[in-house]
Design an enzyme around this catalytic site. Structure first.
Site, mmCIF file in Angstrom:
data_model
loop_
_atom_site.group_PDB
_atom_site.id
_atom_site.type_symbol
_atom_site.label_atom_id
_atom_site.label_comp_id
_atom_site.label_asym_id
_atom_site.label_seq_id
_atom_site.Cartn_x
_atom_site.Cartn_y
_atom_site.Cartn_z
ATOM 1 C CG HIS A 147 3.493 2.425 9.944
ATOM 2 N ND1 HIS A 147 2.256 1.826 8.995
ATOM 3 C CD2 HIS A 147 3.122 2.255 11.213
ATOM 4 C CE1 HIS A 147 1.180 1.012 9.998
ATOM 5 N NE2 HIS A 147 1.200 1.524 10.713
ATOM 6 N NE ARG A 151 6.901 -3.506 5.466
ATOM 7 C CZ ARG A 151 8.541 -4.047 5.853
ATOM 8 N NH1 ARG A 151 8.745 -4.955 6.258
ATOM 9 N NH2 ARG A 151 9.663 -3.091 6.255
ATOM 10 C CG HIS A 152 2.740 1.941 4.423
ATOM 11 N ND1 HIS A 152 1.897 2.335 3.121
ATOM 12 C CD2 HIS A 152 2.201 2.089 6.013
ATOM 13 C CE1 HIS A 152 0.823 2.822 4.040
ATOM 14 N NE2 HIS A 152 0.868 2.444 5.376
ATOM 15 C CB VAL A 153 7.245 -2.677 1.614
ATOM 16 C CG1 VAL A 153 6.628 -3.627 0.518
ATOM 17 C CG2 VAL A 153 8.755 -2.757 1.525
ATOM 18 N NE ARG A 210 -1.639 0.033 4.761
ATOM 19 C CZ ARG A 210 -0.455 -0.796 5.672
ATOM 20 N NH1 ARG A 210 -0.355 -1.941 5.588
ATOM 21 N NH2 ARG A 210 0.161 -0.648 7.044
#
Length: 376
Positions: free
Chosen positions: A104, A132-134, A74
């Site tokens: 994050h 996950r923010h990745v 995301r």
């Protein structure tokens, strides 16, 4: 190609239930009507007695939906917290494993961290959806089975403005909330006028800080961090080859409809849940405070600095609209408009659940990539 993936999912999705039915074995009964082999044992209890495996073969394996491995890497400030809340409800309803990382502030990983994270993701019991923010992870590069990717992006200037003011003032939930969440921010930075930040070229309002969305799709290559044609084209290529769907936040209801159509095991009923009063009550956390619109001059400058981001956003929007037409989806959303040099920019994009604060990534001593995994 993404369009091919669309039709593959459609074919396998329809055959899932017929395969499931076909996999059931018929229970044989004796003359008294009692089922034979009702005590399913894999050991011979007496010499000469056959086992269930010898009589019937091994038990049918669990039939998994296709695809059964989904990653939602995301993008920050693009409505992902809204989608994560929906996924938690859907995971309980449809019995899939949903794992959401609470990291994050670490989107870029070393090679070792990439391998560890991908192995951990692959070990989640299927069907799973990991989020996950990745930045994009290329599983096949390390000979690990590649999952299906999904994502949602947003008009780049809207995303930037939302993040700018949210970092300073959070939302309506508490007047002093921002002081608690960002205690290290000095007042001269907190109350910095957005026009001054842009027009006087403060670091927060200039590149590379503005080069944000593209790296989520370009990947972990060092060149993905540098604004330019290489990163832009690599991001487009990855979307076409690895992402089942990348939607736009401005047409969120259509995004949810397509996800329900393409990934029914995960997203069936998602739109009805999203529109339900119970969800609205649970998700009523919107409204970043103190969010003025920049001047026309500032918007023009910002747009020029974000040309690559807009090139990518327009590419995604066109691909998204093409998929809607191919699948015969009647839009529930009002069409987005490219502004007359940003005067009609959709600055009123629906504010959804606000993201957890995304801190600036330190260059070293980042927390270990394995710490995210919580078994479902």
């Amino acid at each position: 190609m993404a369009s091919c993936a669309l039709f593959v999912v459609g074919v396998f999705g329809k055959s899932h239930w017929s395969d499931k039915l076909a996999s059931r074995h018929t229970v044989q009964r004796d003359r008294q009507g009692k089922p034979q082999g009702s005590h399913l044992t894999f050991k011979k209890e007496r010499k000469g007695e056959s086992t269930f495996v010898e009589d019937h073969g091994p038990p049918a394996p669990r039939v998994l939906p296709f695809p059964s491995q989904v990653v939602y890497n995301r993008v920050g400030k693009c409505g992902s917290r809204t989608v994560v809340l929906l996924l938690r409800i859907l995971a309980e309803r449809h019995q899939f494993n949903m794992v959401s990382s609470d990291i994050h502030n670490k989107t870029r990983l070393t090679k070792h961290e990439q391998v560890d994270l991908m192995k951990n993701i692959s070990n989640i019991p299927q069907p799973y959806l990991y989020t996950r923010h990745v930045h994009f992870l290329n599983f096949t590069r390390f000979r690990i089975e590649q999952p299906v990717y999904i994502n949602i992006i947003r008009d780049p200037i809207n995303r930037f403005l939302s993040n700018y003011f949210f970092r300073r003032f959070r939302d309506w939930r508490g007047e002093q909330n921002h002081l608690i969440r960002t205690p290290g921010m000095k007042d001269d930075e907190r109350y910095l006028d957005i026009n001054v930040c842009i027009l006087e070229n403060y670091p927060e309002c200039s590149n590379p800080r503005l080069f944000y969305i593209i790296p989520y799709f370009c990947g972990q290559h060092p060149q993905c961090r540098e604004p330019g044609v290489w990163a832009l084209e690599r991001a487009k290529q990855n979307v076409q080859e690895n992402f089942l769907l990348v939607g736009i936040l401005e047409e969120l209801e259509d995004v949810l409809l397509l996800l329900e159509r393409l990934l029914p095991h995960f997203f069936t009923d998602v739109l009805s849940i999203y529109k339900s009063p119970d969800y609205r009550k649970m998700g009523n956390m919107t409204g970043t405070v103190r969010k003025p619109t920049p001047s026309r001059e500032a918007l023009q400058v910002l747009y020029q600095r974000m040309r690559d981001e807009y090139d990518f956003y327009n590419f995604i929007r066109d691909q998204f609209h093409l998929m809607k037409r191919k699948i015969g989806l009647k839009s529930l959303s009002r069409p987005t408009h490219q502004p007359d040099f940003l005067l009609s920019l959709a600055l009123k994009t629906q504010e959804l659940l606000e993201e957890e604060e995304e801190q600036q990534e330190p260059e070293e001593d980042l927390e270990d990539a394995n710490s995210w995994l919580v078994q479902p």
